[in-house]
Motif scaffolding. Structure first.
Motif, PDB file in Angstrom:
ATOM      1  N   ALA A 342       0.825  -1.198   0.000  1.00 51.40           N
ATOM      2  CA  ALA A 342       0.000   0.000   0.000  1.00 51.40           C
ATOM      3  C   ALA A 342       0.861   1.250   0.000  1.00 51.40           C
ATOM      4  O   ALA A 342       1.917   1.293   0.639  1.00 51.40           O
ATOM      5  CB  ALA A 342      -0.932  -0.006   1.213  1.00 51.40           C
ATOM      6  N   ALA A 343       0.401   2.267  -0.731  1.00 47.35           N
ATOM      7  CA  ALA A 343       1.158   3.516  -0.793  1.00 47.35           C
ATOM      8  C   ALA A 343       1.189   4.195   0.570  1.00 47.35           C
ATOM      9  O   ALA A 343       2.227   4.689   0.997  1.00 47.35           O
ATOM     10  CB  ALA A 343       0.554   4.435  -1.840  1.00 47.35           C
ATOM     11  N   PHE A 344       0.058   4.208   1.267  1.00 46.47           N
ATOM     12  CA  PHE A 344      -0.027   4.848   2.576  1.00 46.47           C
ATOM     13  C   PHE A 344      -0.008   3.773   3.650  1.00 46.47           C
ATOM     14  O   PHE A 344      -1.028   3.448   4.270  1.00 46.47           O
ATOM     15  CB  PHE A 344      -1.287   5.695   2.673  1.00 46.47           C
ATOM     16  N   ARG A 348      -2.199   1.378   7.999  1.00 45.94           N
ATOM     17  CA  ARG A 348      -2.322   0.008   8.499  1.00 45.94           C
ATOM     18  C   ARG A 348      -1.487  -0.224   9.751  1.00 45.94           C
ATOM     19  O   ARG A 348      -1.501  -1.326  10.304  1.00 45.94           O
ATOM     20  CB  ARG A 348      -1.884  -0.983   7.412  1.00 45.94           C
ATOM     21  N   ASP A 349      -0.762   0.789  10.176  1.00 44.06           N
ATOM     22  CA  ASP A 349       0.091   0.669  11.361  1.00 44.06           C
ATOM     23  C   ASP A 349      -0.723   1.090  12.589  1.00 44.06           C
ATOM     24  O   ASP A 349      -0.693   2.242  13.028  1.00 44.06           O
ATOM     25  CB  ASP A 349       1.332   1.557  11.204  1.00 44.06           C
ATOM     26  N   LEU A 353      -0.906   4.641  14.817  1.00 43.33           N
ATOM     27  CA  LEU A 353      -2.126   5.428  14.796  1.00 43.33           C
ATOM     28  C   LEU A 353      -2.662   5.637  16.212  1.00 43.33           C
ATOM     29  O   LEU A 353      -3.167   6.721  16.540  1.00 43.33           O
ATOM     30  CB  LEU A 353      -3.179   4.751  13.923  1.00 43.33           C
ATOM     31  N   ALA A 354      -2.558   4.599  17.047  1.00 49.05           N
ATOM     32  CA  ALA A 354      -3.003   4.740  18.438  1.00 49.05           C
ATOM     33  C   ALA A 354      -2.143   5.755  19.177  1.00 49.05           C
ATOM     34  O   ALA A 354      -2.652   6.582  19.951  1.00 49.05           O
ATOM     35  CB  ALA A 354      -2.965   3.386  19.140  1.00 49.05           C
ATOM     36  N   PHE A 355      -0.820   5.709  18.948  1.00 44.68           N
ATOM     37  CA  PHE A 355       0.061   6.707  19.566  1.00 44.68           C
ATOM     38  C   PHE A 355      -0.278   8.105  19.076  1.00 44.68           C
ATOM     39  O   PHE A 355      -0.316   9.071  19.862  1.00 44.68           O
ATOM     40  CB  PHE A 355       1.521   6.383  19.258  1.00 44.68           C
ATOM     41  N   THR A 356      -0.550   8.243  17.779  1.00 44.39           N
ATOM     42  CA  THR A 356      -0.906   9.547  17.226  1.00 44.39           C
ATOM     43  C   THR A 356      -2.153  10.110  17.890  1.00 44.39           C
ATOM     44  O   THR A 356      -2.217  11.300  18.240  1.00 44.39           O
ATOM     45  CB  THR A 356      -1.123   9.434  15.707  1.00 44.39           C
ATOM     46  N   GLN A 482       5.350  10.506   5.339  1.00 39.19           N
ATOM     47  CA  GLN A 482       3.926  10.240   5.577  1.00 39.19           C
ATOM     48  C   GLN A 482       3.645   9.937   7.039  1.00 39.19           C
ATOM     49  O   GLN A 482       2.571  10.283   7.557  1.00 39.19           O
ATOM     50  CB  GLN A 482       3.429   9.095   4.692  1.00 39.19           C
ATOM     51  N   TYR A 483       4.595   9.336   7.750  1.00 37.52           N
ATOM     52  CA  TYR A 483       4.378   9.078   9.177  1.00 37.52           C
ATOM     53  C   TYR A 483       4.368  10.381   9.969  1.00 37.52           C
ATOM     54  O   TYR A 483       3.547  10.559  10.875  1.00 37.52           O
ATOM     55  CB  TYR A 483       5.456   8.142   9.717  1.00 37.52           C
ATOM     56  N   GLN A 484       5.269  11.301   9.650  1.00 33.36           N
ATOM     57  CA  GLN A 484       5.270  12.580  10.366  1.00 33.36           C
ATOM     58  C   GLN A 484       4.047  13.416   9.997  1.00 33.36           C
ATOM     59  O   GLN A 484       3.524  14.165  10.837  1.00 33.36           O
ATOM     60  CB  GLN A 484       6.558  13.356  10.074  1.00 33.36           C
TER      61      GLN A 484
END
Length: 550
Positions: A342-344, A348-349, A353-356, A482-484
Motif C-alpha cells: 500500500a502507498a499509505f 495500516r500501522d 495510529l493509536a500513539f498519534t 507520511q508518518y510525520q
C-alpha cells in the motif's frame, strides 16, 4: 498620531541598542515595558557583544574592563544558579570529555565565547576564573550555542526553521485582525474560511508527507516555501470572502507540505539517538524567533494603519522566500523509491495510529495557556488582565532556557514514553494549581498562576521531548514523510475540538473543570508507556519479517 509614531520609533531605537549590547531578553521584554529598554540601552554592554566590539576595546579600554568585571560579578553566578536548576530537572550530563581539564587553547576559546578576555595560563587553584571553576560556574556556553546545535546539518536545519518561524510568529499574531479589519470579513466568515482551510490541510497531510518521501524532502521543502512567498504576498490584494478562502487554503497546503518535508529532513540528516536533542534545539530557537515576530506584530497592531499591516504581510512573505532559498544550502536527500504494498502504509500501522491519537490528546495542553487561561483570569480570578501575557512570556523563557536539558534521557522509545508520562503528570499538577486561583486574592492568584505556568512549562517540554523520539523511532526510515504527516494530524484533530470542550469545562464549571482536565491528562500519560511498548514490539516484528523475506 505623530506622538504615537515618535514613541514607537524611540522604543525601536532603544530596543536595537539594547540588543546590540547583547541583552537579548532585556530587549524583548522591554518592547512590552519600555522603561526596561532605557535601562538596557544606558547600562554597560556585555563584553563580547557587537556594541563592545565597536565602541569598547582599544577605544575605551576602561569600559571594556568594567564590562568584563561586571560579567564575572553578575553573569557567572547567575549562570551557575541556572545550571543547578537545569541539572535538577534533567540531571548532570555524562560527558567524559567535558570533565577533563581544558588545555590552554581551549581555555582561551572558552573565555572568548562567554565574553571574557583571554588570559595567560595561571594555576587553576589560585584563579577563580580558571577553566575548571569557570565552566563549573557557567555550565553553558554563549546564548548562540545554547539555542543552536553544533555546526553541521542540524545547525543549518535549525537556522532555516528560525527564519521560517519569524514570519510564522508575525503572521499568527495579525492574521485574524488583518482579515477582519483590512480584508473586510465578518468574524463568522473568518471562522468558516479558517475551518475549511484546516479541513483541507488535515485531509492532505498524509499525501503531502508521502510526496516528501517520493520526491525528496529537500525538493519539497524548497518549492513549498518558494510557493508560500507569492501566496502570502497575495494577501495584500485580497478583498472579500472567496479570494481570502482560496489564498489561505492553498497557503495552508503549501505550509503543511513544507513542514512534513522538514520533519523528513531531520529524520534523514540526524542520527536516531540524536533526534530528540536536535528537536529540542530547534524548539528553543523557534521560540526565540516566534517571540521576535510577535513583538513586531505588537508594534503593527499598536500602529493600526493599513500600510503597517501590508508591510507585515510582505515581511512574512520575505521570511518564507529566505527559507526556500536557504534550503538550497542543505545537502540533498535522495527520494525513497516506491515499494511493494500500500502507498499509505501508515494507515495500516495500528500502534502508530493509536500513539498519534493519544499524543494528539496530550498536546492539547498548549491550548490551556493560549485560550483557556486568559478567559479564566478575567472571569474567575482577581488577577489583572496582563497576567495572561506575563504567563506566556514565562512559558517562552522557560522553553528557551530548559528545552535542550529536558530532552536528556529520551534516546529510545521506552525512556521517551516515560518522559511523556512525566510531562503529562506535570500538566495535571498545573491544572490543579490553576484550580486554586479562583477564590484567591489578587497577589495570591498572581503567584499561583505563575507557579502553575512554570509547572505546565516543565510538563510541556518534557512531553515534547518524549513525543519527538517516539514519533521518529516508531516510523520506518523509508516513510518518515507520511508518518510525520500522520503524527501532525493527531494534534490538528485534538485542537479542533479542545477549545470548545475546555472552555465549557473550565469557564462553565470552574475549579471542577480544572480537576477533570487534571485527571484526564494523568490517565492519558499513564497509558503512554504500554502503548509505546506495543509499538516497539510491532516494529521489531515487521523488521524480522522483512529480513526473513529478503
Amino acid at each position: 498620531m505623530v506622538f504615537f509614531a515618535a514613541e514607537v520609533a524611540r522604543s525601536l531605537l532603544l530596543a536595537v541598542v539594547t540588543l546590540l549590547k547583547g541583552k537579548i531578553w532585556t530587549g524583548l521584554v522591554g518592547i512590552f515595558w519600555p522603561p526596561l529598554l532605557v535601562v538596557g540601552a544606558l547600562r554597560l554592554s556585555r563584553p563580547r557583544a557587537l556594541w563592545a566590539h565597536r565602541w569598547y576595546g582599544v577605544r575605551r579600554p576602561d569600559r571594556q574592563r568594567r564590562a568584563e568585571a561586571r560579567e564575572r560579578r553578575l553573569r557567572v553566578p547567575l549562570m551557575a544558579a541556572k545550571v543547578r536548576v537545569q541539572e535538577l530537572l534533567a540531571g548532570r550530563p555524562r560527558d567524559p570529555a567535558a570533565e577533563r581539564p581544558l588545555d590552554l587553547r581551549e581555555e582561551q576559546a572558552f573565555r572568548r565565547e562567554i565574553g571574557l578576555r583571554p588570559q595567560r595560563w595561571r594555576d587553576p587553584s589560585h584563579d577563580l576564573a580558571s577553566p575548571t571553576n569557570l565552566s563549573d560556574a557557567t555550565g553553558s556556553r554563549s546564548v548562540l550555542t545554547r539555542v543552536l546545535p553544533p555546526p553541521g546539518p542540524a545547525r543549518m536545519l535549525t537556522f532555516i526553521t528560525m527564519v521560517m518561524s519569524l514570519g510564522q510568529g508575525l503572521w499568527m499574531a495579525i492574521n485574524a485582525i488583518y482579515a477582519v479589519t483590512m480584508v473586510g470579513l465578518t468574524p463568522s466568515q473568518l471562522g468558516i474560511s479558517l475551518g475549511i482551510a484546516a479541513a483541507l490541510v488535515l485531509m492532505s497531510s498524509i499525501p503531502l508527507g508521502h510526496l516528501a518521501d517520493r520526491a525528496g524532502p529537500r525538493t519539497v521543502q524548497m518549492w513549498s516555501f518558494l510557493a508560500l512567498t507569492p501566496l502570502t504576498a497575495a494577501l495584500v490584494f485580497v478583498e472579500g470572502f472567496w479570494s481570502y478562502l482560496i489564498v489561505t487554503s492553498v497557503q495552508g497546503l503549501a505550509y503543511r507540505a513544507g513542514n512534513n518535508a522538514r520533519k523528513a529532513m531531520i529524520a534523514a540528516k540526524v542520527p536516531k539517538g540524536e533526534r530528540a536533542r536536535i528537536m529540542a534545539y530547534i524548539r528553543a530557537a523557534v521560540n526565540v524567533t516566534l517571540s521576535i515576530g510577535a513583538c513586531i506584530s505588537g508594534l503593527v497592531l499598536a500602529w493600526g494603519e493599513r500600510v503597517g499591516y501590508q508591510g507585515a504581510v510582505i515581511l512574512t512573505a520575505l521570511c518564507f522566500l529566505a527559507t526556500g532559498l536557504l534550503t538550497l544550502k542543505e545537502a540533498p536527500v535522495p527520494p525513497v523509491p516506491a515499494s511493494a504494498g500500500a502507498a499509505f502504509a501508515v494507515l495500516r500501522d495500528m500502534p502508530f495510529l493509536a500513539f498519534t491519537a493519544l499524543d494528539g490528546l496530550l498536546v492539547t495542553h498548549a491550548l490551556l495557556l493560549d485560550i483557556v487561561l486568559p478567559l479564566w483570569v478575567i472571569s474567575h480570578t482577581d488577577a489583572p488582565r496582563w497576567m495572561s501575557a506575563a504567563i506566556l512570556l514565562v512559558n517562552t523563557a522557560f522553553v528557551v532556557a530548559f528545552q535542550t536539558r529536558a530532552a536528556r534521557g529520551t534516546d529510545d522509545p521506552r525512556s521517551a514514553s516515560w518522559a511523556s508520562l512525566q510531562g503529562a503528570g506535570c500538566v495535571a499538577a498545573a491544572c490543579l494549581v490553576f484550580a486554586t486561583t479562583g477564590g484567591s486574592g489578587m497577589l495570591t492568584a498572581c503567584v499561583l498562576l505563575v507557579l502553575g505556568a512554570l509547572v505546565h512549562a516543565l510538563g510541556e517540554i518534557r512531553h515534547a521531548a518524549g513525543s519527538w523520539t517516539i514519533a521518529y523511532d516508531l516510523a520506518p526510515d523509508h516513510a518518515q514523510g507520511q508518518y510525520q504527516g500522520t503524527y501532525k494530524m493527531g494534534g490538528d484533530v485534538g485542537k479542533m475540538f479542545a477549545p470548545a470542550v475546555f472552555t465549557w469545562l473550565v469557564i462553565g464549571h470552574g475549579a471542577t473543570g480544572w480537576i477533570v482536565l487534571a485527571v484526564a491528562y494523568a490517565l492519558l500519560g499513564a497509558a503512554m508507556p504500554a502503548l509505546v511498548a506495543r509499538g516497539v514490539r510491532s516494529r521489531a516484528a515487521t523488521a524480522e519479517k522483512a529480513a526473513a523475506a529478503a
